[in-house]
Design a protein around this motif. Sequence first.
Motif, PDB file in Angstrom:
ATOM      1  N   CYS A 138       0.828  -1.214   0.000  1.00  0.00           N
ATOM      2  CA  CYS A 138       0.000   0.000   0.000  1.00  0.00           C
ATOM      3  C   CYS A 138       0.860   1.261   0.000  1.00  0.00           C
ATOM      4  N   ILE A 141       2.253   2.006  -3.538  1.00  0.00           N
ATOM      5  CA  ILE A 141       1.275   2.659  -4.410  1.00  0.00           C
ATOM      6  C   ILE A 141       1.123   4.118  -4.010  1.00  0.00           C
ATOM      7  N   ALA A 142       1.008   4.362  -2.722  1.00  0.00           N
ATOM      8  CA  ALA A 142       0.834   5.734  -2.228  1.00  0.00           C
ATOM      9  C   ALA A 142       2.056   6.585  -2.554  1.00  0.00           C
ATOM     10  N   ILE A 144       4.273   6.278  -4.984  1.00  0.00           N
ATOM     11  CA  ILE A 144       4.314   6.584  -6.419  1.00  0.00           C
ATOM     12  C   ILE A 144       3.290   7.658  -6.759  1.00  0.00           C
ATOM     13  N   GLN A 145       2.086   7.531  -6.221  1.00  0.00           N
ATOM     14  CA  GLN A 145       1.033   8.517  -6.501  1.00  0.00           C
ATOM     15  C   GLN A 145       1.394   9.894  -5.952  1.00  0.00           C
ATOM     16  N   VAL A 146       1.935   9.953  -4.748  1.00  0.00           N
ATOM     17  CA  VAL A 146       2.327  11.231  -4.151  1.00  0.00           C
ATOM     18  C   VAL A 146       3.452  11.872  -4.958  1.00  0.00           C
ATOM     19  N   LYS A 148       4.176  11.388  -8.134  1.00  0.00           N
ATOM     20  CA  LYS A 148       3.615  11.857  -9.412  1.00  0.00           C
ATOM     21  C   LYS A 148       2.914  13.187  -9.221  1.00  0.00           C
ATOM     22  N   LYS A 149       2.150  13.307  -8.157  1.00  0.00           N
ATOM     23  CA  LYS A 149       1.427  14.559  -7.897  1.00  0.00           C
ATOM     24  C   LYS A 149       2.415  15.702  -7.643  1.00  0.00           C
ATOM     25  N   GLU A 153       2.469  15.450 -12.491  1.00  0.00           N
ATOM     26  CA  GLU A 153       1.993  14.477 -13.499  1.00  0.00           C
ATOM     27  C   GLU A 153       0.597  14.016 -13.163  1.00  0.00           C
TER      28      GLU A 153
END
Length: 153
Positions: A138, A141-142, A144-146, A148-149, A153
Amino acid sequence: MAGRKKAAEQAVAPPDYVLGEQIGHLLRKAYQRHTAIFQQTMGEDGLTAVQFAVMVTIHEAGTVALTRISQLTAIDLATLRGIVARLGERDLVVVEHNASDRRQRLASLTKQGEELVKRDLPVAARITELTLVPLDACERIAAIQVLKKLAGE
């Protein structure tokens, strides 16, 4: 200059400022860790992470303008020219003028460059896994998302 010096003398870090909790400091340390993992794992080819990113970008795009590589990799054009020149000296990348717009320079991988990227893509995926080892599924995933933000992106 005197105004800056006076402002610097007056500036005091807030009492709750802890360097080890600042985003820039943590990103730099995380990047240093990733770079060390990259160099240890990808070592034999002698490529830097940035050189590999440029080669992967060319691999994905095919023949591509240096300006587009700069946009896709977030590497300024002056720095990119040096990277591409060094890759060219190693016969991994070739750069030519665009026939329809002589101002534009196009990069493509040589056969040797293409073979290197194809061989090293699984190694690069392993480097990402090694970088993310401290995180559970988890958190990965978090993270990578953070990132990217934060990268827009």
